[in-house]
Design an enzyme around this catalytic site. Structure first.
Site, PDB file in Angstrom:
ATOM      1  N   GLU A  48     -54.286  33.610  13.727  1.00 39.64           N
ATOM      2  CA  GLU A  48     -54.396  32.233  13.228  1.00 39.64           C
ATOM      3  C   GLU A  48     -53.623  32.021  11.927  1.00 39.64           C
ATOM      4  O   GLU A  48     -52.931  31.021  11.756  1.00 39.64           O
ATOM      5  CB  GLU A  48     -55.876  31.897  13.007  1.00 39.64           C
ATOM      6  CG  GLU A  48     -56.107  30.483  12.545  1.00 39.64           C
ATOM      7  CD  GLU A  48     -57.536  30.270  12.060  1.00 39.64           C
ATOM      8  OE1 GLU A  48     -57.769  29.228  11.454  1.00 39.64           O
ATOM      9  OE2 GLU A  48     -58.380  31.151  12.271  1.00 39.64           O
ATOM     10  N   ASP A  49     -53.747  32.973  10.989  1.00 39.74           N
ATOM     11  CA  ASP A  49     -53.224  32.755   9.631  1.00 39.74           C
ATOM     12  C   ASP A  49     -51.911  33.467   9.328  1.00 39.74           C
ATOM     13  O   ASP A  49     -51.292  33.203   8.303  1.00 39.74           O
ATOM     14  CB  ASP A  49     -54.270  33.218   8.595  1.00 39.74           C
ATOM     15  CG  ASP A  49     -55.547  32.384   8.667  1.00 39.74           C
ATOM     16  OD1 ASP A  49     -55.462  31.249   9.168  1.00 39.74           O
ATOM     17  OD2 ASP A  49     -56.602  32.873   8.237  1.00 39.74           O
TER      18      ASP A  49
END
Length: 700
Positions: free
Chosen positions: A76-77
Site C-alpha cells: 500500500e505505502d
C-alpha cells in the site's frame, strides 16, 4: 536491527533458527521499504509493523503470519509489488499481505462507502485465510495503543470504527482478551470525559469492595476444599466499557452495576464444573432464570462456560462463571488458541465456529447488492446475545436475540426461507413475526411456489434472512420493471412500436446511455430512473435506416411547455423561449430545462445518458420566470421608478430583494415573469437608459 531484537527473542522461544532467519529477512525488506517514513507520533514507520508482529508472536503464530505482519503495509505505502513478495517469501505471505492491504486505488463517493468496501474486502480475504483478520486485529490494536498523536476528530472516527466493527469481530472469533483491550482503548478515545469520570468512580467503588470480595472468595474456596474439589477462584472485574454499556442500555446508575460481584472458578475437567455448580447452589441461593449452560450449548464463537447468579451475604448478587483451564484459554484467545496451544486436534471449537461464520459471510457477499448493504448485514450478525432453539428432530439452531421464525427458516436453508408460509412454535401455530425464546421447538411450514413477503424485512433480525429476502425481491422487481419500462416506451413512441426498430439500433442506444443491453435500459425506465421520452427521441432519428454512432444528427426534441411531458425549468438559470437550451434527465423529476451556458451543466453535457438536445417549439406562448439584478445609486424613490418601468414593459414582478452594498449603491434583485427573449431584452433596454442605474445583469 535494534528494533528487531525484542521480537527475535520472543520468536526464538517457539521457532527454529531457520524460521527466525526468514522473518529477519522480511524485517529488512520492510525496514528498507519504509525508510524515511514517519508515523504521526514522529517515530520511524517500521516501529508499527514490528509492534504488530510482536503482538502476534505472543500467540505463537507461524512464520508466514509474522512475515506478513512485518510486510503488511509495503504494497500500500511503498513501491513493492505482490509478485516481488511472492518471489522472496512465497505466495502464502504475498496473499496475506494483499489481504490486509487497504483498497486505496478505487475512488469512492463517500468516506462511508470507502470504509464499507475496505471492510468487505477484508471479510472476503478472511474467508480465504483467517490469519488475515488476525493480522488486521493486531494492526488495529497497535494503532489504538498509539492513538494519542492524532487529531481529536480522527481519533474519534477510528475509535468509533473500532467499537462498531473490530471489537465485535474479535468477540465473534472468541478473542476476549483483544476485544477487551480494543473496547477499553476505543472507549477512552471516543468518550474521553466519560471514560475519566467512570474510571475514577469505579476505582473508588472497588476500593470499598475488597473486603467483601475476599470474604466471598474464602467462603467458596473453603466449601470446595471441604469436598476435595481442586479449583481456583478469582474475582472478575468488569471492563469499563461493559459497565458503561450496561448503564446506558439498562438506564441504571453505577451503584446498581457495582452491586453485582463477579467471580470465575477454574477447574480441571468438565465433570468437575457441574459438581462445583451444585456445591455453589447449596452454599448460596441461586436466582431463578439466571443460569446458562454454555458447556452443553457453546456460544456462536465457541465460548464455553457455566454461568449462574447467586444471592450472597447481605443479599448481594454474585455472578459466577465455572470453566476448565482449556475453556478459559479458549475464552481469552479464541481462534488464536489454535496456534498458542497446539494439540493433536487440527481445530479448536472457536476455529470451527469461525469457519461456519465465514461460510455464512460468503453467502451474504453473494446476496448483498453493494458494500454498504454487506457491512450492514455483517454488523447485524456481530450480535452479543443469542437464543437457542430446536428443530423438530432436536438439532440446536443458534440465533440472535429477537430472531423470528423467518430467521430460523433461512438459518436452516435459503429455499426453506423463500417458501415459508407459516410456523409452529412448541406445536402451536404462531405468526411469522413472533420473537423466539430460548428452548422453543420451531417447525416451519412451506408451500411450493410460495414467495418471500416484503413485509418480512420489517421484523427479520439476521443478515442472512435480510440479504436473501432483498435478493429475491430485487430480482422480482427487476422483472416487473422490465415489463413496465417496455409499456412506457411503447406509449412514448406513439404510433410506432418498439418492435419496429432493429436490435443494432437498440444496442447502440444502450451503449450510449451506458447500459449493458437494451433490457437494462427498459428496466431503468420501469424503475423511474430514466425518462421514456428520452429513449423514444433517440429511437426517432431523421433517418431511421441509418444507425450512426453520432447522436448529433438527430433532430432536437421540441419543448412546447408542459403538456404531455413532465418538464420543469431550472431555477438556477431560468431559461426563456428562443435561448439555446439543453435538457437534463432526472430520475423521478422528468426533464429539467437549463440554459446551454448554465454553470451547472456546462461541464457535464458530454454525459449522453443524462443530457439530451432540445429546442423551443415555434410560436410557444406562456409566462417564464427570470431573475434580474439591478444595481442602482441611492436616489430618493429609485425603487418605485424601476418597478414602474418594468410594469410599463408588461412584466409581472413576483418578488423583490434589496442588498445594501457600499453605502452609495443598492442591488435590487427582481424575480419576474417574461414572455420570451425579445421581451426580456426590451425590459433591460428600458431600465438601463435611466441615469440612476449603475449595472444590470441576469442570473446565470
Amino acid at each position: 536491527m535494534y528494533l528487531f531484537v525484542g521480537l527475535k527473542e520472543q520468536l526464538e522461544t517457539y521457532l527454529d533458527k531457520e524460521q527466525v532467519a526468514q522473518i529477519q529477512d522480511a524485517y529488512i525488506v520492510a525496514r528498507d521499504a519504509h525508510a524515511g517514513q514517519l508515523r504521526s507520533s514522529g517515530d520511524p514507520y517500521i516501529t508499527h509493523p514490528v509492534a504488530v508482529a510482536r503482538i502476534l508472536s505472543e500467540y505463537h503464530f507461524d512464520p508466514q503470519t509474522i512475515m506478513a505482519a512485518l510486510l503488511h503495509d509495503v504494497i500500500e505505502d511503498c513501491d513493492v509489488t505482490k509478485e516481488e513478495l511472492a518471489e522472496k517469501f512465497g505466495t502464502q505471505v504475498a496473499d496475506l499481505v494483499e489481504g490486509v492491504s487497504k483498497l486505496t486505488q478505487i475512488k469512492f463517493r463517500t468516506r462511508a462507502e470507502a470504509q464499507a468496501e475496505n471492510f468487505r474486502k477484508m471479510m472476503m480475504a478472511m474467508v480465504q485465510d483467517i490469519r488475515v483478520i488476525l493480522i488486521k486485529l493486531a494492526d488495529r490494536l497497535h494503532n489504538m495503543r498509539t492513538l494519542g498523536s492524532l487529531k481529536p476528530e480522527k481519533r474519534r472516527r477510528i475509535a468509533n470504527e473500532t467499537l462498531e466493527i473490530y471489537a465485535p469481530i474479535a468477540l465473534r472469533l472468541g478473542m476476549y482478551g483483544i476485544r477487551s483491550e480494543l473496547e477499553d482503548l476505543g472507549f477512552s478515545a471516543r468518550y474521553p470525559m466519560r471514560y475519566r469520570v467512570l474510571k475514577e468512580s469505579v476505582k473508588k467503588a472497588r476500593g470499598n469492595r475488597k473486603e467483601i470480595i475476599n470474604t466471598i472468595i474464602d467462603n467458596i474456596q473453603q466449601r470446595l476444599e471441604a469436598d476435595v474439589l481442586h479449583a481456583r477462584v478469582v474475582g472478575r472485574e468488569k471492563d469499563l466499557f461493559s459497565i458503561y454499556r450496561k448503564m446506558k442500555e439498562k438506564r441504571t446508575s453505577l451503584t446498581d452495576v457495582m452491586d453485582v460481584y463477579a467471580f470465575r472458578v477454574i477447574c480441571d475437567t468438565e465433570d468437575t464444573c457441574y459438581r462445583i455448580l451444585g456445591f455453589l447452589h447449596s452454599l448460596y441461593i441461586p436466582i431463578p432464570g439466571r443460569f446458562k449452560d454454555y458447556i452443553a450449548i457453546p456460544k456462536a464463537n465457541g465460548y464455553q462456560s457455566l454461568h449462574t447468579t447467586l444471592k450472597g451475604p447481605h443479599g448481594l448478587h454474585i455472578e459466577v462463571q465455572i470453566r476448565t483451564d482449556s475453556m478459559d484459554q479458549m475464552a481469552e484467545n479464541g481462534v488464536a488458541a489454535h496456534w498458542l496451544y497446539k494439540s493433536n486436534n487440527d481445530s479448536n471449537p472457536a476455529e470451527l465456529k469461525a469457519r461456519e461464520w465465514m461460510k455464512s459471510l460468503m453467502e451474504l457477499q453473494n446476496r448483498a447488492g453493494d458494500s454498504m448493504e454487506f457491512i450492514e448485514n455483517v454488523k447485524i450478525d456481530l450480535f452479543p446475545d443469542e437464543v437457542f432453539v430446536f428443530t423438530p428432530n432436536g438439532s440446536i439452531i443458534v440465533l440472535p436475540h429477537g430472531a423470528t421464525p423467518v430467521d430460523f427458516a433461512y438459518a436452516i436453508h435459503t429455499d426453506v426461507g423463500n417458501s415459508c408460509i407459516a410456523s409452529k412454535i412448541n406445536r402451536q401455530i404462531m405468526p411469522l413475526s413472533t420473537p423466539l425464546v430460548n428452548g422453543s421447538t420451531v417447525e416451519i411450514i412451506t408451500a411450493p411456489g410460495a414467495k418471500p413477503n416484503p413485509s418480512w424485512l420489517s421484523f427479520v433480525i439476521t443478515g442472512k434472512a435480510r440479504a436473501n429476502i432483498r435478493h429475491f425481491l430485487k430480482n422480482l422487481r427487476l422483472d416487473e420493471a422490465l415489463k413496465l419500462g417496455e409499456r412506457l416506451l411503447d406509449q412514448a413512441l406513439g404510433d410506432k412500436s418498439l418492435d419496429d426498430y432493429d436490435d443494432d439500433l437498440k444496442q447502440s442506444i444502450a451503449k450510449k446511455t451506458r447500459h449493458k443491453n437494451f433490457d437494462e435500459v427498459l428496466t431503468e425506465i420501469g424503475l423511474g430512473r430514466l425518462a421514456a421520452i428520452v429513449i423514444a427521441h433517440r429511437l426517432l432519428p431523421e433517418e431511421e435506416s441509418v444507425v450512426d454512432d453520432d447522436v448529433s444528427n438527430k433532430k432536437p426534441m421540441a419543448i412546447r411547455g408542459t403538456e404531455g411531458l413532465l418538464v420543469s425549468y431550472a431555477k438556477c438559470c431560468h431559461p426563456i423561449p428562443y435561448e439555446p437550451i439543453v435538457a437534463f434527465v432526472s430520475a423521478g423529476r422528468g426533464i429539467i430545462i437549463h440554459r446551454a451556458d448554465c454553470n451547472n451543466v456546462a461541464k457535464h453535457q458530454a454525459d449522453d445518458h443524462k443530457y439530451m438536445p432540445v429546442q423551443w417549439e415555434e410560436g410557444i406562448q406562456g409566462e417564464f420566470t427570470i431573475e434580474l439584478r439591478v444595481v442602482v445609486f441611492n436616489d430618493r424613490g429609485v425603487l418605485a421608478k424601476v418597478t414602474s418601468v418594468i410594469a410599463e414593459a408588461e412584466a409581472n414582478i413576483v418578488n423583490i430583494d434589496i442588498d445594501q452594498q457600499d453605502g452609495t449603491t443598492n442591488a435590487l434583485n427582481f424575480t419576474m415573469t417574461v414572455r420570451d427573449r425579445v421581451h426580456l431584452a426590451n425590459i433591460i433596454r428600458l431600465v438601463r437608459k435611466h441615469k440612476f442605474v449603475n449595472k444590470i445583469t441576469r442570473s446565470k
